[in-house]
Enzyme design. Structure first.
Site, short mmCIF file in Angstrom:
data_model
loop_
_atom_site.label_atom_id
_atom_site.label_comp_id
_atom_site.label_asym_id
_atom_site.label_seq_id
_atom_site.Cartn_x
_atom_site.Cartn_y
_atom_site.Cartn_z
N LYS A 178 0.84 -0.94 -0.12
CA LYS A 178 -0.37 0.19 -0.25
C LYS A 178 1.35 1.17 0.00
CE LYS A 178 -1.66 3.35 2.03
NZ LYS A 178 -1.58 4.86 1.31
N GLU A 254 10.17 1.47 10.86
CA GLU A 254 10.46 2.63 10.87
C GLU A 254 9.93 3.95 10.26
OE1 GLU A 254 12.66 1.75 6.70
OE2 GLU A 254 13.49 -0.42 7.81
N CYS A 288 14.15 10.91 6.29
CA CYS A 288 14.21 11.05 7.59
C CYS A 288 15.08 10.92 8.59
CB CYS A 288 13.57 9.40 7.74
SG CYS A 288 14.29 7.78 6.76
N GLU A 390 9.78 16.46 14.50
CA GLU A 390 9.49 16.34 13.60
C GLU A 390 9.06 16.99 12.86
OE1 GLU A 390 10.67 12.20 10.92
OE2 GLU A 390 8.54 12.47 11.48
P1 NDP Z 1 2.61 8.56 7.21
O1 NDP Z 1 3.22 7.89 8.39
O2 NDP Z 1 1.95 9.63 7.52
O3 NDP Z 1 2.00 7.26 5.94
C1 NDP Z 1 3.34 6.17 5.62
C2 NDP Z 1 1.93 5.36 5.12
O4 NDP Z 1 0.95 4.67 6.22
C3 NDP Z 1 1.15 6.01 3.97
O5 NDP Z 1 0.97 4.95 3.08
C4 NDP Z 1 -0.57 5.97 4.95
O6 NDP Z 1 -1.04 5.97 4.09
C5 NDP Z 1 -0.13 5.00 5.65
N1 NDP Z 1 -0.71 5.26 6.55
C6 NDP Z 1 -1.64 6.50 7.25
N2 NDP Z 1 -2.41 5.69 8.78
C7 NDP Z 1 -2.30 4.32 8.63
C8 NDP Z 1 -3.08 3.20 9.44
N3 NDP Z 1 -3.92 4.00 10.05
N4 NDP Z 1 -3.15 1.87 8.83
C9 NDP Z 1 -2.91 0.94 7.98
N5 NDP Z 1 -1.40 2.49 6.95
C10 NDP Z 1 -1.46 3.60 6.94
O7 NDP Z 1 3.94 9.03 6.60
P2 NDP Z 1 4.26 9.58 5.79
O8 NDP Z 1 3.88 9.57 4.90
O9 NDP Z 1 3.78 11.59 5.95
O10 NDP Z 1 6.14 9.95 5.65
C11 NDP Z 1 6.82 10.60 6.47
C12 NDP Z 1 7.15 10.37 7.58
O11 NDP Z 1 7.88 8.31 7.40
C13 NDP Z 1 7.67 10.81 8.13
O12 NDP Z 1 7.69 10.95 9.35
C14 NDP Z 1 9.13 10.27 8.18
O13 NDP Z 1 10.52 10.14 9.48
C15 NDP Z 1 9.08 9.07 8.54
N6 NDP Z 1 10.22 8.21 7.15
C16 NDP Z 1 10.80 6.95 8.41
C17 NDP Z 1 11.88 7.03 7.36
C18 NDP Z 1 12.47 5.71 8.53
O14 NDP Z 1 13.63 4.81 7.68
N7 NDP Z 1 12.64 5.88 10.30
C19 NDP Z 1 12.22 6.69 5.98
C20 NDP Z 1 11.47 7.47 5.47
C21 NDP Z 1 10.16 8.79 6.31
P3 NDP Z 1 -1.58 7.78 3.84
O15 NDP Z 1 -0.16 7.97 3.15
O16 NDP Z 1 -2.57 7.10 2.10
O17 NDP Z 1 -1.98 7.91 4.69
#
Ligand code: NDP
Length: 486
Positions: A178, A254, A288, A390
């Site tokens: 997803k 992550e 990130c 963040e």
């Molecule tokens: P989100 O947590 O908002 O979303 C990540 C994914 O999870 C998206 O596909 C999102 O869908 C989905 N999602 C959201 N809510 C749910 C739920 N309740 N159940 C299942 N899936 C869900 O993060 P972002 O997309 O905004 O990405 C940025 C974040 O990612 C930052 O906080 C960053 O630090 C972190 N990050 C961490 C990394 C690491 O390796 N530690 C690397 C890169 C980023 P949708 O977008 O459709 O809402």
């Protein structure tokens, strides 16, 4: 109008509900495609296809056959490099100069690296004595975990998604992905590459949609998903962990970070400036591993701030096709609202705005893009929202320190622990700092150097588990011990 459909059992299929959402280019607001939104029906179909594929030809393949196919997947991405590049840059607004060096090549490499790794993995064997004197032999075999739910974010869409899909498939699992609803294009395109490479139907499945109460939540709640690997925000990670608790499914998380860079007065200042500039502003700060807190030893504080300001102001803001641009738009207007809200908070909290703090002036044809200025602040208290939360935008706060102990304490003061960078020419200090900093990755005199064989993951609230190299195998396989009485 182009439509992006789910990829289930080797075919592109629409949603039964007919529900579609917009995929918009953040640079010019143009509609890229209408995307099908998965309901429980599509998620269930994808999971069923993935389950069935485990028992099909994929499950019976030798490691050599499977890894050869994964090499073809990598080659398939490379052969269609320009299409992937175009799609990624349209979805994210990032410069092609960046995506052509990082996102797309690394997306391909993720398949080759893990395919090669799995070929050479050994397990353990132990002979043991038994009371009757005959003895017994234990040996371990690695088995795929099963159907893996992959939930990926929008900042490095292809790279971070394949970082999970590559090892998952190399280990013999099947996946349902997803992607973020902001960036569905390259995940969708990969389905064509999978088919062309000979990946059997049902091994790689994609469902599009949103997170909560949509495709993401349906996937993580599905009882036939054996494990979930997720990259995204810490809050979302907590929600996913709760969903995975039902059925006692394993998670690899992550998550977010608020990474610190520590710059000692004995550093090579040119390198520290260059590295901090990249770590704060690369990918428009949507990394990130990026540095949003910079601690600089007092004797070089003023010079550091002045030089970082000059570097930030020299960044060339532009649209993806501009060959000179090294700073793109944010991924969406929604994210821009979030980043700009922190720019405002910084002012409200009394920050000195060293540079930026707003929206750049752009030529008329780009005026509607999700642009923000690269921004540097000083002068905020350690407990301000801008310093502790963040932001995930192109910004950093710089604060002076006086002693090594103080710098380490500041770096460790938040609940996050993803990455950190130390800039010093003193080897003892570098080793001491690296040992004391609470983070999954510590860079010394560098940033974003990544060898895919090394462990990757966060400490504290930045994640659970490690992926990368053999560590991915721990998550994507199950070790089974066989004990034979001789
Ligand atoms: P989100 O947590 O908002 O979303 C990540 C994914 O999870 C998206 O596909 C999102 O869908 C989905 N999602 C959201 N809510 C749910 C739920 N309740 N159940 C299942 N899936 C869900 O993060 P972002 O997309 O905004 O990405 C940025 C974040 O990612 C930052 O906080 C960053 O630090 C972190 N990050 C961490 C990394 C690491 O390796 N530690 C690397 C890169 C980023 P949708 O977008 O459709 O809402």
């Amino acid at each position: 109008m182009k439509e992006i459909k789910h990829f289930i059992n080797g075919q592109y299929v629409g949603s039964a509900s007919g529900k579609l959402f917009d995929n918009v280019n953040p640079v010019n607001g143009q509609l890229i495609a209408k995307v099908h939104e998965a309901g429980e029906t599509e998620v269930d179909a994808a999971v069923k296809a993935a389950r069935a594929a485990l028992k099909g030809p994929w499950g019976r393949m030798t490691v050599a056959e499977r890894t050869e196919i994964l090499h073809r997947v990598a080659d398939g991405i490379t052969a269609r490099f320009d299409e992937f590049l175009e799609a990624e840059c349209q979805d994210t607004g990032k410069p092609k100069s960046l995506a052509s060096h990082i996102d797309i090549p690394r997306g391909a490499a993720n398949f080759k690296v893990f395919a090669d790794l799995i070929k050479n993995v050994a397990t353990e064997a132990f002979e043991m004595a038994t009371p009757d004197g005959a003895g017994a032999l234990n040996y371990a075999v690695r088995r795929p975990k099963g159907v893996i739910g992959v939930i990926s974010p929008w900042n490095l869409p292809l790279l971070l998604m394949t970082w999970k899909v590559g090892p998952a498939l190399a280990c013999g699992n099947t996946v349902v992905v997803k992607p973020s609803e902001e960036t569905p294009s390259t995940t969708a395109l990969l389905g064509e590459v999978m088919n062309a490479a000979g990946v059997p139907a049902g091994v790689y499945n994609v469902v599009h949609g949103f997170g909560g109460d949509s495709a993401g939540a349906f996937l993580t709640a599905h009882p036939d998903v054996d494990a979930i690997t997720f990259t995204g925000e810490t809050g979302t990670g907590e929600t996913i962990m709760r969903a995975a608790a039902k059925g006692v499914r394993q998670v690899s998380l992550e998550l977010g970070g608020k990474n610190a860079g520590i710059v000692f007065a004995d550093c090579d200042l040119d390198k520290a400036i260059e590295g901090t500039l990249r770590s704060a502003f690369a990918n428009c700060g949507q990394v990130c591993l990026g540095t949003e807190r910079v601690y600089v030893e007092r004797p070089i504080f003023d010079e550091f701030v002045a030089r970082l300001k000059a570097g930030a102001e020299a960044l060339k803001i532009g649209e993806p096709n501009d060959p000179e641009a090294n700073f793109g738009s944010l991924v969406s207007h929604k994210h821009r609202e979030k980043v700009l809200s922190y720019y405002q908070k910084a002012k409200d909290e009394g920050a000195t705005v060293v540079t930026g703090g707003g929206v750049p002036e752009m030529p008329a044809h780009l005026a509607g893009g999700a642009w923000v200025q690269p921004t540097i602040w000083t002068g905020l208290p350690d407990d301000s929202a801008v310093v502790t939360e963040e932001i995930f935008g192109p910004c950093c706060h710089i604060r002076p320190f006086d002693t090594e102990e103080e710098a380490i304490e500041l770096a460790n003061s938040l609940p996050y622990g993803l990455a950190s960078a130390i800039w010093t020419e003193n080897a003892s200090r570098a080793h001491r700092g690296a040992g004391q900093i609470e983070a999954g990755i510590v860079w010394v005199n560098s940033w974003f150097l990544r060898d895919l064989r090394t462990a990757f993951g966060g400490s504290k609230q930045s994640g659970i588990g490690r992926e990368g190299g053999v560590h991915s195998l721990e998550f994507y396989t199950e070790l089974k011990n066989v004990c034979i009485k001789l």
